[in-house]
Design a protein around this motif. Structure first.
Motif, PDB file in Angstrom:
ATOM      1  N   LEU A  27       0.868  -1.190  -0.275  1.00 47.98           N
ATOM      2  CA  LEU A  27      -0.064  -0.046  -0.228  1.00 47.98           C
ATOM      3  C   LEU A  27       0.604   1.320  -0.093  1.00 47.98           C
ATOM      4  O   LEU A  27       0.408   2.297  -0.422  1.00 47.98           O
ATOM      5  CB  LEU A  27      -0.885   0.023   1.234  1.00 47.98           C
ATOM      6  N   ASN A  28       2.108   1.238   0.645  1.00 49.01           N
ATOM      7  CA  ASN A  28       2.871   2.355   0.725  1.00 49.01           C
ATOM      8  C   ASN A  28       3.914   2.510  -0.503  1.00 49.01           C
ATOM      9  O   ASN A  28       4.644   3.688  -0.562  1.00 49.01           O
ATOM     10  CB  ASN A  28       3.917   2.284   1.841  1.00 49.01           C
ATOM     11  N   GLN A  29       3.713   1.619  -1.604  1.00 52.79           N
ATOM     12  CA  GLN A  29       4.502   2.091  -2.892  1.00 52.79           C
ATOM     13  C   GLN A  29       3.902   3.276  -3.444  1.00 52.79           C
ATOM     14  O   GLN A  29       2.751   3.556  -3.743  1.00 52.79           O
ATOM     15  CB  GLN A  29       4.211   0.923  -3.878  1.00 52.79           C
ATOM     16  N   THR A  30       5.056   4.115  -3.772  1.00 55.26           N
ATOM     17  CA  THR A  30       4.832   5.265  -4.544  1.00 55.26           C
ATOM     18  C   THR A  30       4.290   5.086  -5.883  1.00 55.26           C
ATOM     19  O   THR A  30       3.814   6.064  -6.562  1.00 55.26           O
ATOM     20  CB  THR A  30       6.036   6.184  -4.666  1.00 55.26           C
ATOM     21  N   MET A 100       9.383  -4.312   0.710  1.00 57.54           N
ATOM     22  CA  MET A 100       9.898  -3.596  -0.298  1.00 57.54           C
ATOM     23  C   MET A 100       9.849  -2.230   0.054  1.00 57.54           C
ATOM     24  O   MET A 100       8.623  -1.812   0.468  1.00 57.54           O
ATOM     25  CB  MET A 100       9.219  -3.631  -1.730  1.00 57.54           C
ATOM     26  N   VAL A 101      10.693  -1.331   0.045  1.00 54.14           N
ATOM     27  CA  VAL A 101      10.633  -0.262   0.784  1.00 54.14           C
ATOM     28  C   VAL A 101       9.814   0.836  -0.341  1.00 54.14           C
ATOM     29  O   VAL A 101       9.591   0.099  -1.177  1.00 54.14           O
ATOM     30  CB  VAL A 101      12.137   0.464   0.564  1.00 54.14           C
ATOM     31  N   SER A 102       9.225   1.760  -0.012  1.00 58.72           N
ATOM     32  CA  SER A 102       8.314   2.342  -0.532  1.00 58.72           C
ATOM     33  C   SER A 102       8.440   2.805  -1.921  1.00 58.72           C
ATOM     34  O   SER A 102       7.506   2.892  -2.842  1.00 58.72           O
ATOM     35  CB  SER A 102       7.915   3.770   0.278  1.00 58.72           C
ATOM     36  N   ASP A 103       9.665   3.173  -2.413  1.00 60.68           N
ATOM     37  CA  ASP A 103       9.761   3.638  -3.841  1.00 60.68           C
ATOM     38  C   ASP A 103      10.413   2.343  -4.495  1.00 60.68           C
ATOM     39  O   ASP A 103      11.033   2.870  -5.570  1.00 60.68           O
ATOM     40  CB  ASP A 103      10.802   5.006  -3.792  1.00 60.68           C
ATOM     41  N   ALA A 104      10.592   1.433  -4.106  1.00 59.99           N
ATOM     42  CA  ALA A 104      11.173   0.119  -4.650  1.00 59.99           C
ATOM     43  C   ALA A 104      10.833  -0.029  -5.923  1.00 59.99           C
ATOM     44  O   ALA A 104      11.684  -0.018  -7.107  1.00 59.99           O
ATOM     45  CB  ALA A 104      11.065  -1.150  -3.971  1.00 59.99           C
ATOM     46  N   VAL A 105       9.499  -0.131  -6.344  1.00 59.44           N
ATOM     47  CA  VAL A 105       9.032  -0.312  -7.643  1.00 59.44           C
ATOM     48  C   VAL A 105       9.329   0.694  -8.494  1.00 59.44           C
ATOM     49  O   VAL A 105       9.463   0.533  -9.791  1.00 59.44           O
ATOM     50  CB  VAL A 105       7.420  -0.717  -7.500  1.00 59.44           C
ATOM     51  N   GLU A 106       8.809   1.980  -7.952  1.00 59.02           N
ATOM     52  CA  GLU A 106       8.918   3.135  -8.937  1.00 59.02           C
ATOM     53  C   GLU A 106      10.493   3.214  -9.297  1.00 59.02           C
ATOM     54  O   GLU A 106      10.806   3.567 -10.706  1.00 59.02           O
ATOM     55  CB  GLU A 106       8.847   4.279  -7.992  1.00 59.02           C
ATOM     56  N   LYS A 107      11.573   2.972  -8.602  1.00 62.07           N
ATOM     57  CA  LYS A 107      12.952   3.093  -8.928  1.00 62.07           C
ATOM     58  C   LYS A 107      13.221   2.267  -9.908  1.00 62.07           C
ATOM     59  O   LYS A 107      13.985   2.071 -10.698  1.00 62.07           O
ATOM     60  CB  LYS A 107      13.912   3.071  -7.682  1.00 62.07           C
ATOM     61  N   LYS A 108      12.775   0.805  -9.711  1.00 61.31           N
ATOM     62  CA  LYS A 108      13.293  -0.049 -10.667  1.00 61.31           C
ATOM     63  C   LYS A 108      12.604  -0.152 -11.908  1.00 61.31           C
ATOM     64  O   LYS A 108      13.361  -0.100 -13.133  1.00 61.31           O
ATOM     65  CB  LYS A 108      12.660  -1.591 -10.261  1.00 61.31           C
ATOM     66  N   VAL A 109      11.312   0.421 -12.036  1.00 60.31           N
ATOM     67  CA  VAL A 109      10.478   0.698 -13.224  1.00 60.31           C
ATOM     68  C   VAL A 109      11.463   1.967 -14.080  1.00 60.31           C
ATOM     69  O   VAL A 109      11.714   1.500 -15.235  1.00 60.31           O
ATOM     70  CB  VAL A 109       9.166   1.081 -13.016  1.00 60.31           C
ATOM     71  N   ASP A 110      11.725   2.846 -13.272  1.00 61.68           N
ATOM     72  CA  ASP A 110      12.769   3.949 -14.091  1.00 61.68           C
ATOM     73  C   ASP A 110      13.808   3.462 -14.324  1.00 61.68           C
ATOM     74  O   ASP A 110      14.407   3.780 -15.712  1.00 61.68           O
ATOM     75  CB  ASP A 110      12.826   4.979 -12.886  1.00 61.68           C
ATOM     76  N   TYR A 111      14.551   2.611 -13.712  1.00 63.29           N
ATOM     77  CA  TYR A 111      15.711   2.268 -14.106  1.00 63.29           C
ATOM     78  C   TYR A 111      15.669   1.305 -15.586  1.00 63.29           C
ATOM     79  O   TYR A 111      16.606   1.637 -16.382  1.00 63.29           O
ATOM     80  CB  TYR A 111      16.573   1.244 -12.993  1.00 63.29           C
ATOM     81  N   LEU A 112      14.661   0.487 -15.424  1.00 62.31           N
ATOM     82  CA  LEU A 112      14.734  -0.352 -16.694  1.00 62.31           C
ATOM     83  C   LEU A 112      14.258   0.289 -17.847  1.00 62.31           C
ATOM     84  O   LEU A 112      14.402   0.121 -19.068  1.00 62.31           O
ATOM     85  CB  LEU A 112      13.804  -1.559 -16.546  1.00 62.31           C
TER      86      LEU A 112
END
Length: 323
Positions: A27-30, A100-112
């Protein structure tokens, strides 16, 4: 412009003690566009009750939530069920007792998105003691290789590699190229190598400096309860089988290239642990496996084998070593 959909698949067996923390981290994912596929692998505790209680909050947050329950069949089988269902452009598969820390998904997507030449990526992971979160336990990371990356072989031979599933994110298109039937080998011992091996063989991996995953350890944890050599040997056998079965699925040429090397490597590993058991049958079994694979056996290892399996010659070997 809408963000790509990211699928999160999480198998869970009897996770009631950790699920509040897990769902709160989702729920906390940005990142705004998520699909959560939660597979209850035959839990006998309050896992189902807790998992279903989060449906309203997840959907209100805009997260597509798919809950599935099956009879207990293991993590790999549960992941397979999720692989049949996911629809995202990216995929990650964290454990239910990690975060997963709150910006984990966001940062990985941005990276890829910024590195289209990578088929998948891995972040750094902080190790957390479940019973004492303030204790410093260190970090997991794969040191970025200088020059050519041998991740595929490093997974085979346990070099510079760690398995914390939520640390990885893969492009779905590339994953389905290497797993067109959306299925991995379901043997005991986990579910990570089955996904990562075919990906590492066909695609480049990107290494992120960010710490985006928290890996919790505890005394009763399966992966941290291997306190005697026989259990270590069992885990090595499970992993060896996973590797061989995954390579078979990838193709006969790959399997034939690595089969002997894998059997030699793990026979040597198991032999070293077998000596600690003082079980002559264990020791003999792994030594014969090394011989069977035409493995080069050092003289010291031969002496160790003699000493460990033959009581009469043990005293002679001790004298040769000056004891």
């Amino acid at each position: 412009m809408s963000k790509p959909l990211v699928s999160i698949i999480t198998p869970c067996y009897n996770g009631e003690a950790f699920l509040k923390r897990y769902f709160e981290s989702i729920l906390n994912q940005t990142y705004p566009n998520l699909e959560l596929i939660f597979i209850n692998d035959g839990s006998t505790d309050r896992t189902e009750e807790i998992a279903l209680s989060y449906r309203e909050r997840l959907e209100k947050r805009g997260i597509t939530y798919i809950y599935e329950k099956q009879e207990n069949a293991g993590q790999a089988a549960a992941l397979n069920r999720g692989l049949k269902l996911f629809t995202g452009e990216y995929l990650t598969w964290p454990d239910s007792d990690d975060v997963m820390v709150s910006d984990a998904v966001e940062k990985k997507v941005d990276y890829l998105e910024q590195h289209p030449d990578y088929g998948f990526c891995i972040c750094k992971t902080k190790v957390v003691n479940e019973n004492n979160p303030e204790m410093k336990c260190g970090y997991y990371e794969r040191m970025k290789p200088e020059g050519e990356d041998y991740l595929f072989e490093d997974i085979l031979f346990l070099r510079n590699i760690y398995f914390a599933p939520g640390a990885y994110m893969v492009r779905s298109e590339e994953l389905l190229e290497v797993l067109p039937d959306r299925e991995i080998y379901t043997g005991k011992g986990g579910q990570n190598a089955q996904v990562l091996l075919p990906m590492a063989y066909s695609y480049k991996c990107g290494y992120m400096d960010d710490i985006l995953y928290l890996y919790y350890i505890r005394e009763e944890s399966h992966s941290h309860s291997i306190t005697d050599s026989k259990k270590v040997i069992q885990q090595l056998e499970y992993y060896e089988t996973i590797l061989l079965e995954t390579l078979k699925k990838m193709g006969n040429d790959i399997y034939e290239k690595y089969e002997g090397k894998i059997k030699c490597f793990y026979a040597a590993r198991k032999f070293g642990n077998a000596v600690d058991t003082r079980d002559r049958e264990f020791i003999r079994k792994e030594y014969l496996e090394m011989q069977k694979q035409n493995f080069y056996i050092p003289f010291k290892t031969k002496l160790l084998y003699i000493k460990s399996t033959n009581r009469i010659l043990k005293s002679i070997v001790d004298k040769v070593k000056g004891r």
